[in-house]
Design a protein around this motif. Structure first.
Motif, PDB file in Angstrom:
ATOM      1  N   GLU A 132       0.808  -1.210   0.000  1.00 17.92           N
ATOM      2  CA  GLU A 132       0.000   0.000   0.000  1.00 17.92           C
ATOM      3  C   GLU A 132       0.848   1.270   0.000  1.00 17.92           C
ATOM      4  O   GLU A 132       0.339   2.371   0.209  1.00 17.92           O
ATOM      5  N   SER A 133       2.135   1.141  -0.230  1.00 14.45           N
ATOM      6  CA  SER A 133       3.026   2.294  -0.293  1.00 14.45           C
ATOM      7  C   SER A 133       2.720   3.131  -1.535  1.00 14.45           C
ATOM      8  O   SER A 133       2.045   2.676  -2.460  1.00 14.45           O
ATOM      9  N   THR A 134       3.229   4.343  -1.576  1.00 14.16           N
ATOM     10  CA  THR A 134       3.048   5.212  -2.743  1.00 14.16           C
ATOM     11  C   THR A 134       4.380   5.478  -3.454  1.00 14.16           C
ATOM     12  O   THR A 134       4.435   6.288  -4.364  1.00 14.16           O
ATOM     13  N   GLU A 135       5.443   4.796  -3.026  1.00 16.99           N
ATOM     14  CA  GLU A 135       6.742   4.920  -3.678  1.00 16.99           C
ATOM     15  C   GLU A 135       7.339   3.534  -3.909  1.00 16.99           C
ATOM     16  O   GLU A 135       7.466   2.750  -2.965  1.00 16.99           O
ATOM     17  N   GLY A 136       7.665   3.247  -5.161  1.00 18.62           N
ATOM     18  CA  GLY A 136       8.237   1.954  -5.489  1.00 18.62           C
ATOM     19  C   GLY A 136       9.675   2.093  -5.940  1.00 18.62           C
ATOM     20  O   GLY A 136      10.004   2.977  -6.743  1.00 18.62           O
ATOM     21  N   TYR A 137      10.538   1.238  -5.422  1.00 20.79           N
ATOM     22  CA  TYR A 137      11.958   1.267  -5.772  1.00 20.79           C
ATOM     23  C   TYR A 137      12.344  -0.028  -6.477  1.00 20.79           C
ATOM     24  O   TYR A 137      11.689  -1.061  -6.322  1.00 20.79           O
ATOM     25  N   GLU A 138      13.433   0.044  -7.259  1.00 21.88           N
ATOM     26  CA  GLU A 138      13.887  -1.128  -8.001  1.00 21.88           C
ATOM     27  C   GLU A 138      14.727  -2.029  -7.087  1.00 21.88           C
ATOM     28  O   GLU A 138      15.903  -2.288  -7.332  1.00 21.88           O
ATOM     29  N   LEU A 241      15.538  -6.178 -24.101  1.00 18.53           N
ATOM     30  CA  LEU A 241      16.832  -5.614 -23.705  1.00 18.53           C
ATOM     31  C   LEU A 241      17.417  -6.349 -22.504  1.00 18.53           C
ATOM     32  O   LEU A 241      18.633  -6.483 -22.379  1.00 18.53           O
ATOM     33  N   SER A 242      16.539  -6.843 -21.629  1.00 16.66           N
ATOM     34  CA  SER A 242      17.008  -7.586 -20.456  1.00 16.66           C
ATOM     35  C   SER A 242      17.737  -8.858 -20.867  1.00 16.66           C
ATOM     36  O   SER A 242      18.673  -9.294 -20.192  1.00 16.66           O
ATOM     37  N   LEU A 243      17.324  -9.438 -21.977  1.00 15.08           N
ATOM     38  CA  LEU A 243      17.936 -10.669 -22.454  1.00 15.08           C
ATOM     39  C   LEU A 243      19.382 -10.442 -22.866  1.00 15.08           C
ATOM     40  O   LEU A 243      20.261 -11.250 -22.557  1.00 15.08           O
ATOM     41  N   THR A 244      19.636  -9.340 -23.541  1.00  8.35           N
ATOM     42  CA  THR A 244      20.961  -9.108 -24.114  1.00  8.35           C
ATOM     43  C   THR A 244      21.837  -8.164 -23.291  1.00  8.35           C
ATOM     44  O   THR A 244      23.062  -8.256 -23.331  1.00  8.35           O
ATOM     45  N   ALA A 245      21.203  -7.247 -22.545  1.00  5.37           N
ATOM     46  CA  ALA A 245      21.984  -6.227 -21.844  1.00  5.37           C
ATOM     47  C   ALA A 245      21.631  -6.094 -20.361  1.00  5.37           C
ATOM     48  O   ALA A 245      22.220  -5.268 -19.665  1.00  5.37           O
ATOM     49  N   GLY A 246      20.689  -6.904 -19.889  1.00  4.22           N
ATOM     50  CA  GLY A 246      20.278  -6.810 -18.499  1.00  4.22           C
ATOM     51  C   GLY A 246      21.350  -7.328 -17.541  1.00  4.22           C
ATOM     52  O   GLY A 246      22.073  -8.267 -17.856  1.00  4.22           O
ATOM     53  N   GLU A 247      21.450  -6.691 -16.376  1.00  2.00           N
ATOM     54  CA  GLU A 247      22.421  -7.103 -15.368  1.00  2.00           C
ATOM     55  C   GLU A 247      21.803  -8.126 -14.420  1.00  2.00           C
ATOM     56  O   GLU A 247      20.646  -7.988 -14.015  1.00  2.00           O
ATOM     57  N   ALA A 248      22.554  -9.137 -14.065  1.00  2.00           N
ATOM     58  CA  ALA A 248      22.075 -10.170 -13.147  1.00  2.00           C
ATOM     59  C   ALA A 248      21.738  -9.557 -11.793  1.00  2.00           C
ATOM     60  O   ALA A 248      22.326  -8.555 -11.377  1.00  2.00           O
ATOM     61  N   SER A 249      20.762 -10.169 -11.123  1.00  2.00           N
ATOM     62  CA  SER A 249      20.318  -9.745  -9.785  1.00  2.00           C
ATOM     63  C   SER A 249      19.808  -8.308  -9.774  1.00  2.00           C
ATOM     64  O   SER A 249      19.988  -7.579  -8.794  1.00  2.00           O
ATOM     65  N   THR A 250      19.183  -7.914 -10.881  1.00  2.00           N
ATOM     66  CA  THR A 250      18.700  -6.534 -11.022  1.00  2.00           C
ATOM     67  C   THR A 250      17.202  -6.516 -11.288  1.00  2.00           C
ATOM     68  O   THR A 250      16.666  -7.409 -11.943  1.00  2.00           O
ATOM     69  N   ILE A 251      16.538  -5.479 -10.773  1.00  2.00           N
ATOM     70  CA  ILE A 251      15.107  -5.281 -10.979  1.00  2.00           C
ATOM     71  C   ILE A 251      14.906  -4.073 -11.884  1.00  2.00           C
ATOM     72  O   ILE A 251      15.515  -3.015 -11.676  1.00  2.00           O
ATOM     73  N   TYR A 252      14.054  -4.232 -12.893  1.00  2.00           N
ATOM     74  CA  TYR A 252      13.752  -3.148 -13.831  1.00  2.00           C
ATOM     75  C   TYR A 252      12.268  -2.808 -13.770  1.00  2.00           C
ATOM     76  O   TYR A 252      11.416  -3.691 -13.887  1.00  2.00           O
ATOM     77  N   HIS A 253      11.962  -1.527 -13.611  1.00  2.00           N
ATOM     78  CA  HIS A 253      10.578  -1.065 -13.639  1.00  2.00           C
ATOM     79  C   HIS A 253      10.171  -0.729 -15.075  1.00  2.00           C
ATOM     80  O   HIS A 253      10.668   0.262 -15.640  1.00  2.00           O
ATOM     81  N   ALA A 254       9.315  -1.536 -15.661  1.00  2.00           N
ATOM     82  CA  ALA A 254       8.742  -1.236 -16.975  1.00  2.00           C
ATOM     83  C   ALA A 254       7.498  -0.388 -16.741  1.00  2.00           C
ATOM     84  O   ALA A 254       6.359  -0.828 -16.893  1.00  2.00           O
TER      85      ALA A 254
END
Length: 347
Positions: A132-138, A241-254
């Motif tokens: 229920e937060s209003t701020e999301g972090y990666e 892009l995550s397939l070819t350039a994504g960093e391991a153990s990383t979260i991306y906000h689409a």
């Protein structure tokens, strides 16, 4: 590459298959019912059908229900896994099924990925694992948060599970916000989120035409709240892009860097449907609704927590990924919103 995909027959999955096949990859699709593959094949030219391989199985079964022979054939052959399959339900009575598919199902996919000696694992989650937060972090959100529904909670637990496999797999988590149609064509094969509102307004238009009057109907939607709508093609961009350039153990906000207000969205809906006998009012004015209007608003009740809360999503990882690959960020203007509404009408 050889890429294993769950949830390939869903809206997001079908678009992902189309992109990967167009880029020359071979895809291996986990499917429970082959008849559901018709939509997938329809999105891919006949000359590329040989790039699609069917793997019969089920998220609810141990080992995904994949036969021992198939498992042996695929071992060491799969380069990456996209886990897009999920059960999207806000019905609390389905809590056990939601967790079995979204959490236990994810564990089964991870174990199969290890067994197949896969290197990269891309997990499609949701931007709404923040509770229920209003701020999301990666980064991972606490599983002890108060969640709006079991779906969000199950996806949050699944993210923690995925990250616990980072010593065995290069894991990446992509979090889409509210998925809508293609920004260029408006096409969408989904009935959720924005499309629930569109259906409601479309039904109101038919009702008004039958009554042949100028009654204005009121819907409970906060005008100034922003809704993080994201065209499906942008989400596919981030996944590719995550397939070819994504960093391991990383979260991306689409997610959408400049999400529209509900007022802007509703203007596009009224213009696109050519129906102006409807207006949105604040939940503070709920007591002013007629009994008829209260009944009309019932289908929107499930979206109350989303229509009444503006959320800010940090996108540092996503911006870095886009910059490093020279990709443009999402820019969704009024014309795109109108195109989305028109795509709904066509479908």
């Amino acid at each position: 590459m050889n890429i294993f995909i769950t949830g390939a027959t869903g809206f997001l999955g079908t678009n992902l298959v189309q992109r990967l096949v167009n880029e020359g990859h071979n895809v291996y699709l986990l499917v429970r019912n082959k008849r559901k593959l018709e939509g997938v094949y329809n999105q891919v030219p006949n000359t590329q059908h040989d790039q699609i391989n069917v793997v019969e199985g089920d998220l609810l079964d141990q080992g995904l229900g994949i036969s021992p022979d198939t498992t042996k054939q695929l071992q060491g052959k799969i380069d990456a896994v996209y886990h897009t399959a999920a059960y999207l339900s806000f019905d609390e009575s389905e809590r056990d099924l939601v967790f079995d598919i979204n959490l236990k199902g994810t564990e089964r996919v991870l174990e199969v990925a290890k067994q197949l000696q896969v290197k990269k694992f891309i997990h499609v989650s949701t931007a709404y694992t923040l509770g229920e937060s209003t701020e999301g972090y990666e980064k991972l959100h606490s599983t002890d948060n108060d969640f709006v529904n079991a779906y969000e909670e199950s996806k949050c637990h699944a993210e923690h599970l995925v990250m616990s496999y980072e010593d065995d797999l290069d894991v990446i988590i992509v979090r889409p916000a509210i998925i809508i149609g293609d920004s260029a064509t408006g096409e969408a094969d989904t009935t959720f989120g924005l499309y629930g509102i569109l259906r409601t307004v479309q039904l109101l238009k038919k009702r008004a035409e039958r009554k042949e009057n100028d009654q204005v109907y009121r819907l409970l939607i906060e005008r100034d709240t922003v809704s993080n709508l994201v065209p499906v093609n942008f989400i596919i961009d981030v996944l590719a892009l995550s397939l070819t350039a994504g960093e391991a153990s990383t979260i991306y906000h689409a997610t959408n860097p400049n999400p529209p207000t509900n007022g802007q969205i509703f203007k596009a809906i009224k213009d696109g449907l050519d129906f102006h006998q409807v207006e949105i009012v604040s939940y503070e004015d709920e007591r002013l609704l007629t009994e008829e209007e209260k009944k009309l608003n019932q289908p929107l009740e499930v979206f109350k927590q989303y229509l009444n809360r503006s959320i800010t999503f940090n996108r540092d990882n996503t911006k870095k990924l886009l910059n490093e690959t020279n990709q443009e960020d999402l820019n969704m203007d009024e014309q795109v919103l109108l195109r989305i509404v028109q795509g709904f009408i066509k479908s």
